[in-house]
Design a protein around this motif. Structure first.
Motif, PDB file in Angstrom:
ATOM      1  N   CYS A 295      33.302  13.306  45.007  1.00  0.00           N
ATOM      2  CA  CYS A 295      32.589  14.599  45.090  1.00  0.00           C
ATOM      3  C   CYS A 295      32.961  15.511  43.935  1.00  0.00           C
ATOM      4  CB  CYS A 295      32.866  15.243  46.474  1.00  0.00           C
ATOM      5  SG  CYS A 295      34.590  15.533  46.812  1.00  0.00           S
ATOM      6  N   LYS A 296      33.927  15.061  42.983  1.00  0.00           N
ATOM      7  CA  LYS A 296      34.300  15.798  41.781  1.00  0.00           C
ATOM      8  C   LYS A 296      34.860  17.147  42.121  1.00  0.00           C
ATOM      9  CE  LYS A 296      32.233  12.610  39.119  1.00  0.00           C
ATOM     10  NZ  LYS A 296      33.011  11.498  38.685  1.00  0.00           N
ATOM     11  N   GLN A 297      35.752  17.199  43.226  1.00  0.00           N
ATOM     12  CA  GLN A 297      36.332  18.464  43.631  1.00  0.00           C
ATOM     13  C   GLN A 297      37.824  18.297  43.723  1.00  0.00           C
ATOM     14  OE1 GLN A 297      34.571  20.061  47.232  1.00  0.00           O
ATOM     15  NE2 GLN A 297      32.545  20.132  46.302  1.00  0.00           N
ATOM     16  N   GLU A 298      38.505  19.394  43.723  1.00  0.00           N
ATOM     17  CA  GLU A 298      39.952  19.484  43.791  1.00  0.00           C
ATOM     18  C   GLU A 298      40.352  19.282  45.226  1.00  0.00           C
ATOM     19  OE1 GLU A 298      42.553  20.082  41.300  1.00  0.00           O
ATOM     20  OE2 GLU A 298      40.797  19.645  40.005  1.00  0.00           O
ATOM     21  N   ILE A 299      41.500  18.516  45.458  1.00  0.00           N
ATOM     22  CA  ILE A 299      42.021  18.380  46.812  1.00  0.00           C
ATOM     23  C   ILE A 299      43.278  19.215  46.870  1.00  0.00           C
ATOM     24  CG2 ILE A 299      42.856  16.758  48.554  1.00  0.00           C
ATOM     25  CD1 ILE A 299      41.435  14.554  46.865  1.00  0.00           C
ATOM     26  N   ASP A 300      43.158  20.289  47.681  1.00  0.00           N
ATOM     27  CA  ASP A 300      44.297  21.187  47.689  1.00  0.00           C
ATOM     28  C   ASP A 300      45.216  20.829  48.805  1.00  0.00           C
ATOM     29  OD1 ASP A 300      42.983  22.050  49.939  1.00  0.00           O
ATOM     30  OD2 ASP A 300      42.236  23.939  48.993  1.00  0.00           O
ATOM     31  N   ASP A 301      46.400  21.511  48.823  1.00  0.00           N
ATOM     32  CA  ASP A 301      47.428  21.189  49.809  1.00  0.00           C
ATOM     33  C   ASP A 301      47.007  21.509  51.236  1.00  0.00           C
ATOM     34  OD1 ASP A 301      49.078  20.110  47.894  1.00  0.00           O
ATOM     35  OD2 ASP A 301      50.303  21.932  47.646  1.00  0.00           O
ATOM     36  N   LYS A 302      46.227  22.554  51.293  1.00  0.00           N
ATOM     37  CA  LYS A 302      45.768  22.971  52.588  1.00  0.00           C
ATOM     38  C   LYS A 302      44.948  21.897  53.243  1.00  0.00           C
ATOM     39  CE  LYS A 302      43.234  26.671  54.754  1.00  0.00           C
ATOM     40  NZ  LYS A 302      42.209  27.660  54.531  1.00  0.00           N
ATOM     41  N   PHE A 303      44.016  21.395  52.343  1.00  0.00           N
ATOM     42  CA  PHE A 303      43.177  20.327  52.827  1.00  0.00           C
ATOM     43  C   PHE A 303      44.006  19.138  53.196  1.00  0.00           C
ATOM     44  CE2 PHE A 303      40.243  16.719  52.268  1.00  0.00           C
ATOM     45  CZ  PHE A 303      39.191  17.068  53.175  1.00  0.00           C
ATOM     46  N   LYS A 304      45.019  18.823  52.314  1.00  0.00           N
ATOM     47  CA  LYS A 304      45.879  17.692  52.560  1.00  0.00           C
ATOM     48  C   LYS A 304      46.610  17.825  53.869  1.00  0.00           C
ATOM     49  CE  LYS A 304      46.807  15.939  47.932  1.00  0.00           C
ATOM     50  NZ  LYS A 304      47.833  15.643  46.917  1.00  0.00           N
ATOM     51  N   SER A 305      47.111  19.104  54.150  1.00  0.00           N
ATOM     52  CA  SER A 305      47.865  19.333  55.377  1.00  0.00           C
ATOM     53  C   SER A 305      46.964  19.186  56.597  1.00  0.00           C
ATOM     54  CB  SER A 305      48.496  20.738  55.294  1.00  0.00           C
ATOM     55  OG  SER A 305      48.958  21.133  56.513  1.00  0.00           O
ATOM     56  N   LYS A 306      45.695  19.710  56.405  1.00  0.00           N
ATOM     57  CA  LYS A 306      44.735  19.562  57.515  1.00  0.00           C
ATOM     58  C   LYS A 306      44.486  18.114  57.805  1.00  0.00           C
ATOM     59  CE  LYS A 306      39.974  20.340  58.646  1.00  0.00           C
ATOM     60  NZ  LYS A 306      38.768  20.071  57.946  1.00  0.00           N
ATOM     61  N   MET A 307      44.266  17.281  56.750  1.00  0.00           N
ATOM     62  CA  MET A 307      43.952  15.863  56.916  1.00  0.00           C
ATOM     63  C   MET A 307      45.134  15.113  57.519  1.00  0.00           C
ATOM     64  SD  MET A 307      40.850  15.798  56.249  1.00  0.00           S
ATOM     65  CE  MET A 307      40.515  14.082  56.393  1.00  0.00           C
ATOM     66  N   SER A 308      46.362  15.488  57.038  1.00  0.00           N
ATOM     67  CA  SER A 308      47.578  14.848  57.557  1.00  0.00           C
ATOM     68  C   SER A 308      47.728  15.120  59.040  1.00  0.00           C
ATOM     69  CB  SER A 308      48.798  15.352  56.752  1.00  0.00           C
ATOM     70  OG  SER A 308      49.970  14.960  57.350  1.00  0.00           O
TER      71      SER A 308
END
Ligand SMILES: Nc1ncnc2c1ncn2[C@@H]1O[C@H](COP(=O)(O)OP(=O)(O)OP(=O)(O)O)[C@@H](O)[C@H]1O
Ligand SMILES: [Mg+2]
Length: 570
Positions: A295-308
């Motif tokens: 999707c050519k977008q940045e993966i931020d920590d917040k998103f990472k924490s949500k996914m985790s």
């Protein structure tokens, strides 16, 4: 009547190799003279030997043959009976026995014994003894009638009267009676053997039949037992099949839910495994990447924490699911065991049913084969048939022998009747009684011609009584030799007359051997000559004497002499 014409002989007793022949029918009275041992009496031996194979005197057959020449001993006789010409030739070394009728040899195929019988019974029709009694009065080894025992007297008279046939019939009858007795004994014996056989066969038949029945019954029993067993098996099988169906139904139901659970569980386990792999992949991606190429977008920590957080939650959910499955597995394990047990039970049923099926097959096979065996035993009647045939045979035999035995009764009555007729007191005595007065008359007439005045009586039993003026009840032996000679002569002439009348043993020849020489005194001789002259002119009398006899009373005179050890006619 037998007309004896000629007798000739050679190499016979003292006669040598040339024929000595005496013609017998040409002269009424012939005198044969010669010294002692010159061969006169040989004529009698030659005649008797020629006709009967036995000489007149008691000479052994092997000493008949001339002892110097030792071979070619031969005799021949020529005679006529009722116009038929016969010639008999008999000899020793070589043995010869031939009968010629009108010049032709009579078939000799039969045994010599039968040939002799033919000569005696069919041609001569007279035996040696009666012939001698009418044709020969001889001094040597000759038994005059009056010196015979009563039985021989009877036989001679029977021959003379030609009734000996009744005696022969009687002796045949006795033989037949004896034979019948033997047969009766044999038939009785066979009858009782037959009766015993019947009992034996009946018993045997019963045994065999019973044995057969026993075997068949035993086999039928075994069929019954097999059938009962088949029934039992069939009931057990039906029950077992029902039971099996029940178990199978339950098994299938349980198995279906069990399999459903297992499938669902397997799907969940599979989902857990793919969810875990995906979550692990995502976790690894977020740890390694801050930028998404798709999707050519940045993966931020917040998103990472949500996914985790989401991945952790997924993991917790799956753990919960696994725990739940483990819990459920515990529950389903019991059902799985039940299913296994049911499976085992079903297999057990199948094994048992298989065994039953095997047993059924064996039983049915054995029933079928036993039925066949019974059939073949029942068909197999060989032994019984054999015994039955034997039994029938034995019964027939017994029947036959019983009939034979009944027949013997009739035959025995017939024999008794015949015996009455043929015995000495029967028919023969009647005939003899008829002739006795005639015989006695002839004898007394001849005795008178011989100047011997006695009253001679022969009774039915052939005992004589001789009565004279001073002597009562004399017998033959009371008299002197000369007187005995006169009685012998009178009897002989009487017999000749009877024989001629009965045409039994009559012959033209009468030979008196040495009668003149002994006992008779000159008066007695004169009387004898008177007697000889008085007898039938057809009789050819031959007087043998070694003493001077008045030759003038004879038409012919033959003289025997012994020259160089051989006798001959001179
Ligand atoms: N096998 C034989 N071989 C030779 N001679 C024999 C034989 N048998 C017997 N003889 C003799 O033949 C003779 C027989 O003769 P036969 O009796 O005929 O005499 P016969 O004239 O009647 O005498 P007799 O007046 O004594 O009565 C006798 O001398 C006897 O010894
Ligand atoms: Mg003599």
């Amino acid at each position: 009547m037998i007309i004896l014409e000629k007798i000739r002989w050679k190499n016979f007793l003292s006669t040598g190799d040339t024929w000595t022949e005496v013609v017998l029918n040409k002269h009424r009275r012939t005198l044969i003279s010669g010294k002692n041992g010159s061969g006169k009496s040989t004529l009698l031996d030659a005649w008797c030997f020629n006709w009967y194979g036995k000489p007149f005197r008691n000479i052994k057959k092997n000493s008949i043959i001339n002892s110097i020449n030792t071979k070619n001993c031969l005799t021949e006789s020529e005679f006529k009976i009722n116009g038929v010409q016969f010639m008999v030739r008999r000899g020793i070394a070589p043995a010869v026995f031939e009968i010629y009728q009108n010049g032709e040899l009579i078939n000799q195929e039969a045994k010599s014994k039968d040939y002799q019988k033919h000569l005696e019974n069919n041609i001569l029709k007279v035996e040696q003894r009666p012939l001698e009694q009418v044709a020969i009065l001889g001094s040597a080894s000759f038994t005059p009638f009056m010196q015979m025992p009563l039985g021989a007297r009877r036989a001679t008279i029977e021959d003379l009267l030609d009734i000996s046939v009744f005696s022969r019939m009687n002796s045949t009858l006795k033989d037949q009676q004896k034979q019948m007795k033997d047969e009766y004994a044999e038939v009785s014996q066979r009858l009782s053997t037959g009766q015993r056989n019947i009992k034996t066969f009946e018993a045997l038949l019963e045994t065999i039949t019973n044995q057969k029945d026993d075997i068949v019954n035993f086999k039928r029993d075994s069929i019954e037992q097999a059938k009962k067993r088949l029934e039992v098996i069939s009931k057990e099988m039906t029950a077992m099949i029902e039971k099996k169906a029940e178990v199978e139904k339950k098994y299938l139901e349980k198995k279906a839910t069990y399999d459903e659970y297992q499938n669902a569980k397997n799907r969940l386990v599979h989902d857990c495994r793919t969810g875990e792999i995906r979550d692990q992949k995502d976790e690894d991606f977020y740890a390694a990447h801050d930028h998404c190429d798709v999707c050519k977008q940045e993966i931020d920590d917040k998103f990472k924490s949500k996914m985790s957080g989401e991945i952790q939650k997924n993991r917790r959910d799956r753990q919960q699911l696994r725990d739940m499955i483990a819990e459920q597995d515990q529950k389903w394990m019991g059902i799985g065991n039940e299913i296994n047990a049911m499976d085992q039970e079903i297999r057990g049923f199948m094994t048992s049913l298989g065994k039953f099926a095997g047993e059924i097959q064996t039983l049915q096979g054995s029933v079928a084969s036993t039925i066949k065996e019974i059939e073949s035993i029942e068909k197999k009647t060989d032994d019984i048939a054999k015994v039955q045939a034997e039994l029938t045979k034995a019964r027939d035999e017994v029947d036959r022998h019983q009939k034979l035995l009944n027949g013997f009764g009739e035959k025995s009555n017939y024999f008794t009747a015949m015996n009455e007729m043929l015995k000495d007191g029967g028919i023969k005595t009647k005939i003899i009684r008829q002739y006795l007065p005639k015989m006695n008359k002839y004898i007394n007439d001849h005795l008178q011609t011989l100047d011997f005045f006695v009253n001679f009586v022969l009774n039915e039993t052939f005992e004589e009584k001789i009565l004279s003026r001073h002597m009562d009840d004399f017998s033959y032996y009371n008299f002197s030799e000369g007187e005995k000679h006169k009685i012998n002569l009178a009897v002989l002439f009487a017999w000749r007359e009877i024989a001629k009348r009965k045409n039994s043993c009559s012959t033209n020849v009468l030979i008196l051997d040495e009668i003149m020489d002994s006992s008779l005194d000159s008066e007695g001789m004169d009387n004898l000559m008177t007697l000889l002259e008085s007898i039938d002119p057809a009789t050819n009398v031959v007087v043998i004497s070694h003493r001077g006899v008045n030759e003038s009373s004879f038409e012919r005179h033959l003289r025997f002499e012994k020259k160089q050890n051989f006798s001959e006619l001179v």
